[in-house]
Scaffold this motif. Sequence first.
Motif, mmCIF file in Angstrom:
data_model
loop_
_atom_site.group_PDB
_atom_site.id
_atom_site.type_symbol
_atom_site.label_atom_id
_atom_site.label_comp_id
_atom_site.label_asym_id
_atom_site.label_seq_id
_atom_site.Cartn_x
_atom_site.Cartn_y
_atom_site.Cartn_z
ATOM 1 N N ALA A 119 3.575 -5.213 1.891
ATOM 2 C CA ALA A 119 2.907 -6.239 2.706
ATOM 3 C C ALA A 119 3.311 -7.647 2.275
ATOM 4 O O ALA A 119 3.294 -8.569 3.087
ATOM 5 N N PHE A 148 4.357 1.162 1.719
ATOM 6 C CA PHE A 148 4.369 0.029 2.656
ATOM 7 C C PHE A 148 4.279 -1.293 1.902
ATOM 8 O O PHE A 148 3.355 -1.515 1.116
ATOM 9 N N TYR A 178 0.859 -1.181 0.000
ATOM 10 C CA TYR A 178 0.000 0.000 0.000
ATOM 11 C C TYR A 178 0.894 1.228 0.000
ATOM 12 O O TYR A 178 1.532 1.513 1.017
ATOM 13 N N GLN A 200 -8.828 -16.871 9.557
ATOM 14 C CA GLN A 200 -8.126 -16.950 10.837
ATOM 15 C C GLN A 200 -8.639 -18.148 11.616
ATOM 16 O O GLN A 200 -7.969 -18.647 12.509
ATOM 17 N N ARG A 207 -6.685 -9.749 -2.289
ATOM 18 C CA ARG A 207 -6.921 -8.562 -3.142
ATOM 19 C C ARG A 207 -6.136 -8.650 -4.440
ATOM 20 O O ARG A 207 -6.624 -8.226 -5.488
ATOM 21 N N GLU A 243 -12.045 -14.241 5.129
ATOM 22 C CA GLU A 243 -12.580 -14.204 6.501
ATOM 23 C C GLU A 243 -14.109 -14.329 6.534
ATOM 24 O O GLU A 243 -14.786 -13.484 7.122
ATOM 25 N N SER A 280 -1.372 -15.203 10.920
ATOM 26 C CA SER A 280 -1.891 -14.374 12.011
ATOM 27 C C SER A 280 -2.260 -12.985 11.486
ATOM 28 O O SER A 280 -2.097 -12.686 10.295
ATOM 29 N N ASN A 281 -2.717 -12.145 12.378
ATOM 30 C CA ASN A 281 -3.103 -10.777 12.011
ATOM 31 C C ASN A 281 -1.967 -10.052 11.317
ATOM 32 O O ASN A 281 -0.830 -10.080 11.796
ATOM 33 N N GLY A 282 -2.292 -9.431 10.196
ATOM 34 C CA GLY A 282 -1.295 -8.607 9.518
ATOM 35 C C GLY A 282 -0.290 -9.394 8.689
ATOM 36 O O GLY A 282 0.657 -8.818 8.153
ATOM 37 N N ALA A 283 -0.493 -10.689 8.559
ATOM 38 C CA ALA A 283 0.477 -11.519 7.821
ATOM 39 C C ALA A 283 0.467 -11.229 6.322
ATOM 40 O O ALA A 283 1.438 -11.499 5.619
ATOM 41 N N GLY A 284 -0.662 -10.724 5.831
ATOM 42 C CA GLY A 284 -0.761 -10.399 4.403
ATOM 43 C C GLY A 284 -1.811 -11.206 3.661
ATOM 44 O O GLY A 284 -1.881 -11.146 2.428
ATOM 45 N N LYS A 285 -2.653 -11.916 4.392
ATOM 46 C CA LYS A 285 -3.651 -12.791 3.757
ATOM 47 C C LYS A 285 -4.628 -12.001 2.888
ATOM 48 O O LYS A 285 -4.898 -12.351 1.740
ATOM 49 N N THR A 286 -5.178 -10.932 3.471
ATOM 50 C CA THR A 286 -6.143 -10.127 2.712
ATOM 51 C C THR A 286 -5.473 -9.499 1.492
ATOM 52 O O THR A 286 -6.086 -9.385 0.426
ATOM 53 N N THR A 287 -4.218 -9.135 1.641
ATOM 54 C CA THR A 287 -3.503 -8.537 0.509
ATOM 55 C C THR A 287 -3.382 -9.560 -0.623
ATOM 56 O O THR A 287 -3.587 -9.220 -1.800
HETATM 57 P P1 ATP Z 1 -5.913 -9.733 9.260
HETATM 58 O O1 ATP Z 1 -6.132 -11.178 9.456
HETATM 59 O O2 ATP Z 1 -5.681 -8.964 10.519
HETATM 60 O O3 ATP Z 1 -6.917 -9.087 8.354
HETATM 61 P P2 ATP Z 1 -4.062 -10.103 7.078
HETATM 62 O O4 ATP Z 1 -3.180 -11.275 7.195
HETATM 63 O O5 ATP Z 1 -5.250 -10.215 6.207
HETATM 64 O O6 ATP Z 1 -4.488 -9.609 8.509
HETATM 65 P P3 ATP Z 1 -3.434 -7.771 5.540
HETATM 66 O O7 ATP Z 1 -4.775 -7.144 5.800
HETATM 67 O O8 ATP Z 1 -3.149 -8.289 4.194
HETATM 68 O O9 ATP Z 1 -3.125 -8.907 6.616
HETATM 69 O O10 ATP Z 1 -2.330 -6.694 5.935
HETATM 70 C C1 ATP Z 1 -0.953 -6.915 5.690
HETATM 71 C C2 ATP Z 1 -0.226 -5.644 6.119
HETATM 72 O O11 ATP Z 1 -0.645 -4.566 5.286
HETATM 73 C C3 ATP Z 1 -0.537 -5.245 7.547
HETATM 74 O O12 ATP Z 1 0.645 -4.765 8.147
HETATM 75 C C4 ATP Z 1 -1.545 -4.127 7.404
HETATM 76 O O13 ATP Z 1 -1.432 -3.194 8.451
HETATM 77 C C5 ATP Z 1 -1.158 -3.500 6.082
HETATM 78 N N1 ATP Z 1 -2.318 -2.932 5.381
HETATM 79 C C6 ATP Z 1 -3.467 -3.577 5.062
HETATM 80 N N2 ATP Z 1 -4.317 -2.761 4.406
HETATM 81 C C7 ATP Z 1 -3.681 -1.571 4.323
HETATM 82 C C8 ATP Z 1 -4.033 -0.298 3.767
HETATM 83 N N3 ATP Z 1 -5.208 -0.103 3.144
HETATM 84 N N4 ATP Z 1 -3.129 0.702 3.868
HETATM 85 C C9 ATP Z 1 -1.934 0.523 4.472
HETATM 86 N N5 ATP Z 1 -1.530 -0.645 5.004
HETATM 87 C C10 ATP Z 1 -2.398 -1.674 4.954
#
Ligand code: ATP
Length: 259
Positions: free
Chosen positions: A33, A31, A28, A209, A62, A177, A52-59
Amino acid sequence: MSATAPSPESSAPVVTPMLELRDVQAGYGPFRALFGVSLSVRQGSVLALLGSNGAGKTTVARVCSGLIKPTKGKFFFEGRDVTRERAYRLARMGIAQAPEGRSVFASLTVEENLTLSLRRALGRSGAAGGLARAYEMFPPLSQRRRQVAGTLSGGEQRMLALARVLADPPRLLVCDELSLGLAPIVVDEVYRTLAAIRDAGTTLLIVEQHVAHALSIADDVAVLVKGRVTYDGPVAEMGDLSERLLPTGEARPPSPNGQ
Ligand code: ATP
């Protein structure tokens, strides 16, 4: 259908994955990810993407839906390089993202919500058959067909949102999720539905998760830690690696007797 070609050395066919990420970096703005993520999803299979949280799964989800473009690396769909394709083009090719939250028309009934999607996907003549299939997949929706969607419980609205996507089953469904905020009994229902969708031929990428649920229907698993894949392989071979790789400690695959 996945493209297959005989390998010159052996008679075993080389099967092109339905979806493949090769060394993908994404983020992003400044940053980052994802740091060189490579993974693939076989046609007709279910890949659970855990971490875990913030690992990058949602990225990753996307990227697969075309909502984020990799800054480096490639993304293939059925062997075709789609790294630069727009999200709507990927949707036309058959990649759908299951909606997060409650993507329904609150003032319309359950049946009106479903019919809208079905008519768009299948036309007026196909909508009735689609409606019957949706109710078969989600019996609770059938019981609430005349209820206004805005008055459904959160879980029922999630179910309706999923049912709307499935009016026209995609070739690849990316689920991010799905269990978030749902009562366990509703999560069971949603996962039973995902299994039915898989059995009907849709390939699934499940970001979760809730590890136990994801592993209950996954063939393969990929684990992300801080934007890097640390495990990628069949669930059956994951073994004790799970506890080491996942910080939540919730990662044990279900035992054969389901306990
Ligand atoms: P969760 O299970 O908490 O949703 P995740 O594994 O899906 O976490 P992501 O949402 O892919 O993780 O986020 C990966 C990294 O990118 C994290 O450090 C998050 O803070 C960052 N991030 C996610 N979305 C954005 C955004 N729109 N702008 C800036 N940073 C972002």
